[in-house]
Write an enzyme that holds these catalytic residues in place. Structure first.
Site: not given
Length: 465
Positions: A82, A157, A181
């Site tokens: 990520k 996210s 997330s």
């Protein structure tokens, strides 16, 4: 096995094929890079593709496998990172185009462990700006889209991470969860996502700044893959503010161990924010029925988070101030949240209030082993659905959507999202299991039992096949 089948093969199975020399790391990396080249323009799942680095690493590993049989557990398996987590020599944007030239000189601690486990990094996946939102549409980047239906978000996210795994653009992914997330994107994309217990995965080498609400964890196609990856990234590093003993036996072992008869509670609503929509409620009730059939003791309960909403918001939004980015480069919602940030005293008071509520939530688990919740209170939104709203209205929509997720972040308890079916738009349905403190093993065993009773691995998005 054809290339599409290999792209959707569980990470542990890929590792076995590599160890048996039935597949080389280089062959596998090339399969994924080709898929990324074809599908990423539609999905927006990667911000940065590190093709040259991945090929170089895969070439070295392909040669090494002819020289030794002593290999780490995920040797040669491609993974994504990520874009909130630094990888040395690779841009780390945190979802902001202003940081496109931000090239870290070090690996985040979790990235170091991922490399030590033998993974090959394919690139950095899309995230919302500063990881703030449960959708992945940062200014200056293409929006991330859901492989099951491109009109919808893959969540956030860790939206790019989940989209990449669901579309067969990596075997498994690293994500992070400060308010849902990992669990939200896993739910949107029909994957397994583990939000580990506080202290399970180190935040080394830099530490954390959100009172322990945010953690790194795995997003995978199977419970076993997620459990095995959690094994590889877990562990105390000197100086960590929170820590837990290493699991004994391993989390992977838990994935192959039948759970004992458990006391399971469930709810389909979160006071004061209301009930889940019909689809999310159906997912919970369907799971509860299956749990009863599997012999677990099930009872409904209520969950009132009235006292948690405000303090959690204060702690969570403080991360925007802590980023140090100036207001003028932020998206409107983050700019608005930055303007709402109060004093240091208000932040400390919010932590105090959050900890009081957290104690009350954890106390509920004196009488139960697992709580079954919706992941979100309604189905995934369309890409751009809230773009015309004011920041204040958007924020309220977010709070109302993600309400079932923050309790585990506030308390530090582990949680796991697992897929259970499809809705009328062809999007996955999911539930989350919330466990006792540090009891990931119980959740993993139960999730694996549910996975065996309601298999999911055979499903693939049409786009990706």
């Amino acid at each position: 096995m054809n290339e599409t089948d290999l792209a959707f093969t569980p990470a542990l199975e890929l590792a076995k094929l590599i160890r048996r020399r039935e597949l080389s790391p280089l062959e596998l990396v090339e399969i994924y890079l080709n898929r990324i080249q074809q599908l990423n323009p539609k999905l927006g799942s990667y911000f940065t593709v590190t093709a040259d680095l991945a090929i170089a690493d895969a070439t070295a590993k392909t040669e090494l496998i002819t020289q030794t049989s002593e290999l780490p557990p995920f040797f040669g398996v491609p993974i994504s990172i990520k874009d909130l987590n630094p990888v040395a020599g690779v841009p780390c944007t945190y979802g902001s185009p202003a940081l496109l030239n931000n090239i870290p000189e070090f690996d985040d601690g979790v990235v170091s462990l991922i490399k030590q486990a033998g993974f090959i990094i394919l690139g950095k996946t899309a995230t919302s700006e500063l990881g703030s939102f449960p959708y992945t549409e940062p200014t200056g980047f293409p929006p991330a889209r859901n492989p099951w239906n491109l009109e919808y978000t893959p969540g956030g996210s860790s939206g790019g991470a989940a989209a990449a795994v669901a579309a067969g653009l990596c075997a498994i992914a690293q994500g992070s969860d400060g308010g849902g997330s990992i669990r939200g994107p896993a739910a949107c994309c029909g994957l397994v996502g583990i939000k580990p217990a506080r202290g399970r995965v180190s935040k080394a080498p830099v530490g954390e700044r959100l009172a322990g609400i945010a953690v790194n964890g795995p997003i995978a196609r199977t419970v076993a893959d997620a459990a095995a990856m959690l094994d590889t990234i877990s562990g105390y590093v000197t100086g960590d503010p929170y820590w837990l003993p290493d699991p004994e036996p391993s989390f992977l072992t838990a994935a192959t161990t039948q759970p004992k008869k458990l006391r399971v509670a469930f709810t389909t609503g979160i006071a004061p924010l209301g009930e889940a929509d019909a689809t999310c409620k159906q997912a919970v009730l369907q799971t509860v029925q299956l749990l009863e059939q599997l012999g677990h003791q099930v009872a409904e309960m209520s969950l009132d988070l009235s006292a948690l909403v405000e303090p959690f918001q204060i702690v969570w939004q403080s991360g925007i101030t802590a980023s140090g980015l100036p207001a003028e480069i932020l998206q409107p919602l983050n700019r608005w949240l930055l303007a709402q940030t109060g004093s240091v005293g208000e932040y400390i008071q919010a932590i105090y209030s959050m900890q009081i509520v957290a104690r009350q939530i954890v106390a509920l688990f004196n009488n139960i082993d697992v709580l079954v919740l919706p992941v979100y209170l309604h189905s995934p939104i369309r890409v751009g659905e809230w773009a015309a709203l004011s920041p204040e209205d958007t924020f309220q929509q977010i709070v109302n959507w993600i309400a079932p997720c923050p309790p585990a972040n506030a308390t530090g308890q582990p949680a796991i999202a697992i897929p259970v079916g499809f809705d009328s738009h062809g999007l996955p349905m999911s539930v989350q299991l919330l466990g006792k403190p540090a009891a990931e093993a119980t959740l993993i065993s139960l999730a694996a039992q549910l996975e065996a009773a309601n298999p999911w691995i055979q499903h693939r998005p049409n786009l990706a096949t």
